[in-house]
Design a protein around this motif. Structure first.
Motif, mmCIF file in Angstrom:
data_model
loop_
_atom_site.group_PDB
_atom_site.id
_atom_site.type_symbol
_atom_site.label_atom_id
_atom_site.label_comp_id
_atom_site.label_asym_id
_atom_site.label_seq_id
_atom_site.Cartn_x
_atom_site.Cartn_y
_atom_site.Cartn_z
ATOM 1 N N ALA A 73 -60.618 -40.666 -2.073
ATOM 2 C CA ALA A 73 -60.648 -41.832 -1.185
ATOM 3 C C ALA A 73 -61.978 -42.554 -1.337
ATOM 4 O O ALA A 73 -63.025 -41.923 -1.508
ATOM 5 N N THR A 74 -61.929 -43.865 -1.267
ATOM 6 C CA THR A 74 -63.149 -44.667 -1.364
ATOM 7 C C THR A 74 -62.935 -45.966 -0.615
ATOM 8 O O THR A 74 -61.858 -46.228 -0.079
ATOM 9 N N ARG A 75 -63.946 -46.814 -0.559
ATOM 10 C CA ARG A 75 -63.838 -48.131 0.066
ATOM 11 C C ARG A 75 -64.736 -49.101 -0.687
ATOM 12 O O ARG A 75 -65.730 -48.699 -1.299
ATOM 13 N N ILE A 76 -64.400 -50.370 -0.626
ATOM 14 C CA ILE A 76 -65.147 -51.386 -1.355
ATOM 15 C C ILE A 76 -66.414 -51.720 -0.581
ATOM 16 O O ILE A 76 -66.360 -52.253 0.532
ATOM 17 N N VAL A 77 -67.552 -51.370 -1.162
ATOM 18 C CA VAL A 77 -68.847 -51.654 -0.553
ATOM 19 C C VAL A 77 -69.885 -51.760 -1.668
ATOM 20 O O VAL A 77 -70.516 -50.777 -2.033
ATOM 21 N N PRO A 78 -70.024 -52.970 -2.263
ATOM 22 C CA PRO A 78 -70.960 -53.158 -3.373
ATOM 23 C C PRO A 78 -72.386 -52.793 -2.959
ATOM 24 O O PRO A 78 -72.781 -53.063 -1.826
ATOM 25 N N PRO A 79 -73.181 -52.199 -3.846
ATOM 26 C CA PRO A 79 -72.873 -51.844 -5.233
ATOM 27 C C PRO A 79 -72.356 -50.411 -5.388
ATOM 28 O O PRO A 79 -72.222 -49.939 -6.492
ATOM 29 N N MET A 80 -72.060 -49.732 -4.261
ATOM 30 C CA MET A 80 -71.560 -48.366 -4.361
ATOM 31 C C MET A 80 -70.161 -48.354 -4.968
ATOM 32 O O MET A 80 -69.860 -47.546 -5.845
ATOM 33 N N VAL A 81 -69.314 -49.257 -4.501
ATOM 34 C CA VAL A 81 -67.950 -49.396 -5.036
ATOM 35 C C VAL A 81 -67.632 -50.882 -5.134
ATOM 36 O O VAL A 81 -67.719 -51.599 -4.131
ATOM 37 N N ILE A 82 -67.273 -51.322 -6.334
ATOM 38 C CA ILE A 82 -66.947 -52.729 -6.577
ATOM 39 C C ILE A 82 -65.544 -52.801 -7.174
ATOM 40 O O ILE A 82 -65.197 -52.010 -8.053
ATOM 41 N N GLU A 83 -64.760 -53.746 -6.692
ATOM 42 C CA GLU A 83 -63.420 -53.953 -7.242
ATOM 43 C C GLU A 83 -63.356 -55.323 -7.909
ATOM 44 O O GLU A 83 -63.669 -56.347 -7.289
ATOM 45 N N LYS A 84 -62.964 -55.350 -9.174
ATOM 46 C CA LYS A 84 -62.832 -56.593 -9.915
ATOM 47 C C LYS A 84 -61.606 -56.520 -10.804
ATOM 48 O O LYS A 84 -61.510 -55.646 -11.660
ATOM 49 N N ASN A 85 -60.684 -57.437 -10.564
ATOM 50 C CA ASN A 85 -59.429 -57.484 -11.322
ATOM 51 C C ASN A 85 -58.684 -56.153 -11.270
ATOM 52 O O ASN A 85 -58.116 -55.693 -12.266
ATOM 53 N N GLY A 86 -58.701 -55.521 -10.093
ATOM 54 C CA GLY A 86 -57.981 -54.267 -9.915
ATOM 55 C C GLY A 86 -58.668 -53.044 -10.479
ATOM 56 O O GLY A 86 -58.121 -51.935 -10.411
ATOM 57 N N THR A 87 -59.879 -53.209 -11.024
ATOM 58 C CA THR A 87 -60.619 -52.084 -11.602
ATOM 59 C C THR A 87 -61.825 -51.766 -10.726
ATOM 60 O O THR A 87 -62.549 -52.676 -10.299
ATOM 61 N N LEU A 88 -62.029 -50.485 -10.472
ATOM 62 C CA LEU A 88 -63.149 -50.051 -9.650
ATOM 63 C C LEU A 88 -64.354 -49.729 -10.516
ATOM 64 O O LEU A 88 -64.235 -49.141 -11.596
ATOM 65 N N VAL A 122 -72.790 -56.159 19.622
ATOM 66 C CA VAL A 122 -72.253 -55.666 18.352
ATOM 67 C C VAL A 122 -70.916 -56.323 18.041
ATOM 68 O O VAL A 122 -70.002 -56.326 18.866
ATOM 69 N N LEU A 123 -70.808 -56.887 16.845
ATOM 70 C CA LEU A 123 -69.548 -57.399 16.323
ATOM 71 C C LEU A 123 -69.213 -56.595 15.074
ATOM 72 O O LEU A 123 -69.995 -56.578 14.119
ATOM 73 N N GLU A 124 -68.066 -55.898 15.094
ATOM 74 C CA GLU A 124 -67.681 -55.035 13.980
ATOM 75 C C GLU A 124 -66.636 -55.733 13.105
ATOM 76 O O GLU A 124 -65.687 -56.317 13.622
ATOM 77 N N PHE A 125 -66.836 -55.636 11.789
ATOM 78 C CA PHE A 125 -65.941 -56.267 10.827
ATOM 79 C C PHE A 125 -65.334 -55.197 9.924
ATOM 80 O O PHE A 125 -65.946 -54.168 9.661
ATOM 81 N N GLU A 126 -64.125 -55.473 9.447
ATOM 82 C CA GLU A 126 -63.436 -54.503 8.610
ATOM 83 C C GLU A 126 -64.017 -54.467 7.207
ATOM 84 O O GLU A 126 -64.230 -53.394 6.644
ATOM 85 N N LYS A 127 -64.296 -55.642 6.631
ATOM 86 C CA LYS A 127 -64.784 -55.723 5.265
ATOM 87 C C LYS A 127 -66.229 -56.196 5.230
ATOM 88 O O LYS A 127 -66.654 -56.984 6.082
ATOM 89 N N VAL A 128 -66.963 -55.742 4.219
ATOM 90 C CA VAL A 128 -68.360 -56.131 4.079
ATOM 91 C C VAL A 128 -68.469 -57.621 3.787
ATOM 92 O O VAL A 128 -69.383 -58.295 4.281
ATOM 93 N N ASP A 129 -67.554 -58.165 3.001
ATOM 94 C CA ASP A 129 -67.579 -59.596 2.699
ATOM 95 C C ASP A 129 -67.419 -60.428 3.968
ATOM 96 O O ASP A 129 -68.072 -61.476 4.126
ATOM 97 N N ASP A 130 -66.552 -60.009 4.867
ATOM 98 C CA ASP A 130 -66.386 -60.710 6.146
ATOM 99 C C ASP A 130 -67.672 -60.677 6.958
ATOM 100 O O ASP A 130 -68.006 -61.632 7.668
ATOM 101 N N LEU A 131 -68.388 -59.587 6.850
ATOM 102 C CA LEU A 131 -69.657 -59.420 7.559
ATOM 103 C C LEU A 131 -70.684 -60.440 7.078
ATOM 104 O O LEU A 131 -71.339 -61.124 7.882
#
Length: 380
Positions: free
Chosen positions: A52-67, A290-299
């Protein structure tokens, strides 16, 4: 023929024996499964693991379906040493990620996962894969932020610098006011019209305040009072010069640094972070809005759109954003605080933990870990 009560006892004993046998068989199957996993890793067999992982650059980056990213490259190296195949399962946030590991939907999890005492009670962690901590991100000078003159003027009036200088001015006014009152009230043509303390002292204070701020509108008549007046006019020039310099310096620093420069400035401010993170726990304890967001990009988008005043999140993630997508739009302020370590998460008692730790140590010893680190974060 057996009695009915004897038949009941025989049936109950049989049920208990069957239950005990079933429990032993289940435990045996679990042990066999864990032993097979451990043996296959030790003997070079191939095992398929759900990670299991989650998208959180630069630890995990998703581009064109590739991690990709630091955590993905590190696990791929660990998995290569363990001779196992990996099936990545992307989760929306850290809470879902931990839930997947806890309920068996994933064999382990890797991303930006902080090791905390509460999580140690629920999971097993690998050795730390990175030292981290929290930092603060605010809007940069290039962000589209419209100035608010009225707000800036009110901040100036209620600033600590102005209040301190007003206190000093009041103290300086009281001293010469009493001297002028004492020597001028009995003079025939003195500037104090009353010999009584009230309202005579108010006339003296008005004279002292006017002399301090600008210039005396009238000179005292008594020779002692005139000496005080000359010294007080000189003091007024020095005071105004120092006050102007201090106020200018404070305003300049405020323009450069901004209203948020460290953790103490977060109290009562709208601050964003991701849902279920250690940063969210910290901000609630720090009494921020505190305002919590699901995705880092939304943050990050919320920061640039002025929905929040600052972002509090893991330092490596903020540094990566500041130097890539957020270049010129956002900046980090203050030092790292609330230091933490990242780790790989396993279910409690997982036999994978020992093998992963051994692989991680081997990667550190042969400099593979250092190469991956420098690829994403530069040389330390």
């Amino acid at each position: 023929m057996p009695r009915p009560d004897l038949l009941g006892r025989l049936r109950a004993s049989g049920v208990r024996l069957l239950d005990a046998l079933a429990a032993r068989i289940a435990r045996g199957l679990v042990l066999v499964l864990l032993t097979c996993i451990t043996w296959s890793m030790a003997e070079g067999g191939t095992t398929r693991l759900k990670v299991a992982t989650r998208i959180v650059p630069p630890m995990v980056i998703e581009k064109n379906g590739t991690l990709s990213g630091f955590s993905i490259e590190l696990w791929n190296s660990i998995g290569g040493r363990l001779n196992c195949e990996t099936e990545y399962v992307v989760m929306p946030d850290v809470g879902e990620l931990l839930d997947a590991v806890e309920h068996g939907r994933a064999d382990l999890a890797i991303a930006a996962i902080s090791i905390t005492s509460d999580r140690e009670n629920r999971f097993d962690f690998s050795q730390p894969i990175m030292n981290s901590g929290l930092q603060i991100l605010v809007r940069g000078t290039a962000a589209n932020v419209e100035p608010n003159p009225l707000r800036e003027l009110m901040q100036l009036f209620f600033s600590r610098t102005l209040l301190v200088w007003l206190g000093i001015a009041l103290l300086l006014i009281l001293i010469p006011a009493h001297l002028i009152f004492l020597v001028e009230r009995h003079h025939r043509n003195g500037i104090i019209p009353s010999t009584k303390y009230f309202p005579g002292i108010f006339h003296a204070m008005f004279w002292a305040a006017g002399t301090l701020a600008t210039q005396a509108d009238q000179m005292p008549r008594h020779w002692v009072a005139r000496i005080v007046a000359v010294l007080w006019m000189f003091t007024g020039v020095v005071f105004v010069a120092f006050y102007t310099a201090q106020l200018t310096a404070s305003l300049t620093v405020q323009q450069i640094k901004g209203p948020i420069n460290g953790p103490r400035d977060l109290v009562g401010k709208p601050v964003g972070t991701t849902r279920g993170s250690t940063a969210a726990v910290y901000l609630n304890e720090a009494k921020a809005q505190v305002l919590e967001f699901e995705k880092v990009d939304d943050l990050f988008n919320a920061l640039l759109n002025q929905e929040i005043d600052a972002v509090v999140f893991d330092a490596p993630v903020l540094h990566y954003y500041e130097t890539h997508d957020g270049r010129g739009l956002a900046k980090i302020v203050g030092a790292v605080f609330h230091k933490e370590d990242y780790g790989i998460v396993f279910p409690t008692g997982s036999p994978l933990r020992k093998h992963v730790n051994e692989a991680l140590l081997a990667l550190r010893e042969n400099d593979t870990y250092q190469r991956i680190y420098e690829e994403w974060f530069g040389k330390r």
